[in-house]
Design a protein around this motif. Structure first.
Motif, PDB file in Angstrom:
ATOM      1  N   LEU A 122       0.827  -1.204   0.000  1.00  0.00           N
ATOM      2  CA  LEU A 122       0.000   0.000   0.000  1.00  0.00           C
ATOM      3  C   LEU A 122       0.863   1.255   0.000  1.00  0.00           C
ATOM      4  O   LEU A 122       0.654   2.166  -0.809  1.00  0.00           O
ATOM      5  CB  LEU A 122      -0.942  -0.002   1.206  1.00  0.00           C
ATOM      6  N   ILE A 126       1.031   4.015  -3.086  1.00  0.00           N
ATOM      7  CA  ILE A 126       0.695   5.428  -2.881  1.00  0.00           C
ATOM      8  C   ILE A 126       1.892   6.309  -3.228  1.00  0.00           C
ATOM      9  O   ILE A 126       1.748   7.334  -3.903  1.00  0.00           O
ATOM     10  CB  ILE A 126       0.217   5.665  -1.433  1.00  0.00           C
ATOM     11  N   GLU A 127       3.065   5.920  -2.780  1.00  0.00           N
ATOM     12  CA  GLU A 127       4.288   6.690  -3.058  1.00  0.00           C
ATOM     13  C   GLU A 127       4.557   6.767  -4.555  1.00  0.00           C
ATOM     14  O   GLU A 127       4.898   7.824  -5.087  1.00  0.00           O
ATOM     15  CB  GLU A 127       5.477   6.052  -2.324  1.00  0.00           C
ATOM     16  N   TYR A 130       1.921   9.047  -6.193  1.00  0.00           N
ATOM     17  CA  TYR A 130       2.235  10.443  -5.869  1.00  0.00           C
ATOM     18  C   TYR A 130       3.370  10.945  -6.763  1.00  0.00           C
ATOM     19  O   TYR A 130       3.296  12.039  -7.331  1.00  0.00           O
ATOM     20  CB  TYR A 130       2.615  10.574  -4.393  1.00  0.00           C
TER      21      TYR A 130
END
Length: 138
Positions: A122, A126-127, A130
């Motif tokens: 997760l 997300i990283e 982004y």
């Protein structure tokens, strides 16, 4: 056996007014580039002893310079470099979490069980997203 005394050290010279001004301007630039509002930077300068009118004028001038800098190719290149780093780090975490999960499932008896490294997967996802969004926006 004789020991020689240490050489006397002279304290560093205090910064000149020009150096102090450059340090203040640099700190204001960094604060504005990191997303702080002009009003919060002015409050911080007033708190450190600068008259409010001077702080307001100085921050407004530096903000104009920062806005001009944000339109340069150097700024965009730096932003893309940082975004690329986020993508790489995110992908490493995500792939590492998936690999760990697969290895633990394969190592368990008969494929029943294993550890799902959902945190790494997760966080990495997300990283990476982004970084990708930031890179595309730069």
């Amino acid at each position: 056996m004789a020991t020689t005394p240490p050489a006397p050290t002279t304290p560093p010279a205090p910064p000149t007014p020009e150096q102090q001004a450059q340090q203040v301007i640099g700190a204001i630039s960094q604060a504005l580039l990191s997303g702080k509002s002009q009003s919060s930077v002015v409050k911080q300068l007033v708190k450190s002893g600068m008259p409010e009118q001077n702080a307001t004028l100085l921050v407004a001038d530096v903000a104009r310079q920062v806005d001009q800098y944000k339109t340069t190719p150097e700024y965009r290149a730096e932003k893309r470099r940082k975004a690329k780093r986020h993508v790489v780090i995110g992908m490493c975490w995500c792939v590492g979490g998936i690999a760990f999960t697969v290895i633990t499932i394969m190592a368990s008896s008969g494929g029943n069980g294993g550890i799902l490294a959902w945190g790494a997967i997760l966080f990495g996802g997300i990283e990476a997203i982004y970084g990708l969004v930031t890179w595309l926006a730069a």
